[in-house]
Enzyme design. Structure first.
Site, PDB file in Angstrom:
ATOM      1  N   MET A  16       0.791  -1.261  -0.065  1.00 38.11           N
ATOM      2  CA  MET A  16      -0.029  -0.087  -0.006  1.00 38.11           C
ATOM      3  C   MET A  16       0.851   1.232  -0.265  1.00 38.11           C
ATOM      4  O   MET A  16       0.619   2.177   0.523  1.00 38.11           O
ATOM      5  CB  MET A  16      -1.063   0.067   1.324  1.00 38.11           C
ATOM      6  CG  MET A  16      -0.146   0.038   2.549  1.00 38.11           C
ATOM      7  SD  MET A  16      -1.645  -0.159   3.670  1.00 38.11           S
ATOM      8  CE  MET A  16      -0.388  -0.011   5.120  1.00 38.11           C
ATOM      9  N   PRO A  17       2.114   1.557  -0.836  1.00 41.89           N
ATOM     10  CA  PRO A  17       2.679   2.680  -0.846  1.00 41.89           C
ATOM     11  C   PRO A  17       1.750   3.716  -1.589  1.00 41.89           C
ATOM     12  O   PRO A  17       1.062   3.520  -2.317  1.00 41.89           O
ATOM     13  CB  PRO A  17       3.798   2.242  -1.793  1.00 41.89           C
ATOM     14  CG  PRO A  17       3.693   0.615  -1.909  1.00 41.89           C
ATOM     15  CD  PRO A  17       2.377   0.176  -1.711  1.00 41.89           C
ATOM     16  N   PHE A  18       2.116   4.883  -1.251  1.00 36.99           N
ATOM     17  CA  PHE A  18       1.805   6.097  -1.675  1.00 36.99           C
ATOM     18  C   PHE A  18       3.067   7.156  -1.935  1.00 36.99           C
ATOM     19  O   PHE A  18       3.812   6.992  -1.111  1.00 36.99           O
ATOM     20  CB  PHE A  18       0.822   6.789  -0.700  1.00 36.99           C
ATOM     21  CG  PHE A  18       0.029   8.026  -1.337  1.00 36.99           C
ATOM     22  CD1 PHE A  18      -1.415   7.843  -1.671  1.00 36.99           C
ATOM     23  CD2 PHE A  18       0.594   9.272  -1.645  1.00 36.99           C
ATOM     24  CE1 PHE A  18      -1.937   8.938  -2.273  1.00 36.99           C
ATOM     25  CE2 PHE A  18       0.129  10.230  -2.178  1.00 36.99           C
ATOM     26  CZ  PHE A  18      -1.144  10.199  -2.701  1.00 36.99           C
TER      27      PHE A  18
END
Length: 137
Positions: free
Chosen positions: A1-3
């Protein structure tokens, strides 16, 4: 879930360049962090050249110096990756900029911020939490 946030000087990258580097960063995350292909959240933010201040040679080896093409990539993600995975990701992202845009790897500054799943909400006001056995009962 990288931003992922990509910060760059306003006259450095055009929309085609941004698509190339965003895609390259995403594929590096898939390869090294094993994220799902559809876990894709990137924001590209330009800044005027007179609003970013940095030391051109801080922590660089040898005679290398940062130029006015410096790009900052900030990745916020869940914890759990090894140091080796992180190092490989940093190298891969730097190479994306060099191979696609001829921006030196010395100009690629990467920060990684790890944040537990309960600190994220991808919408609907719901926290992205891992449910423990105790919470199920």
């Amino acid at each position: 879930m990288p931003f992922v946030h990509i910060y760059y000087r306003e006259d450095l990258l055009n929309s085609e360049d941004l698509k190339k580097v965003s895609n390259g960063i995403h594929h590096a995350l898939i390869e090294h962090f094993k994220i799902p292909e559809d876990d894709y959240f990137h924001m590209c933010l330009s800044y005027p050249s007179n609003q970013f201040f940095y030391d051109p040679d801080y922590l660089l080896e040898g005679e290398k110096k940062r130029s006015d093409k410096m790009v900052h990539i900030s990745i916020t993600c869940a914890p759990g990756r090894t140091i080796k995975q992180k190092k490989n990701l940093y190298q891969s992202i730097s190479e994306v900029f060099y191979h696609h845009l001829n921006i030196s790897t010395t100009d690629i500054f990467i920060t990684l911020i790890e944040s537990p799943a309960e600190n994220w909400s991808f919408g609907q006001g719901m926290a992205q939490m891992v449910i423990t056995k105790e919470e199920k009962e």
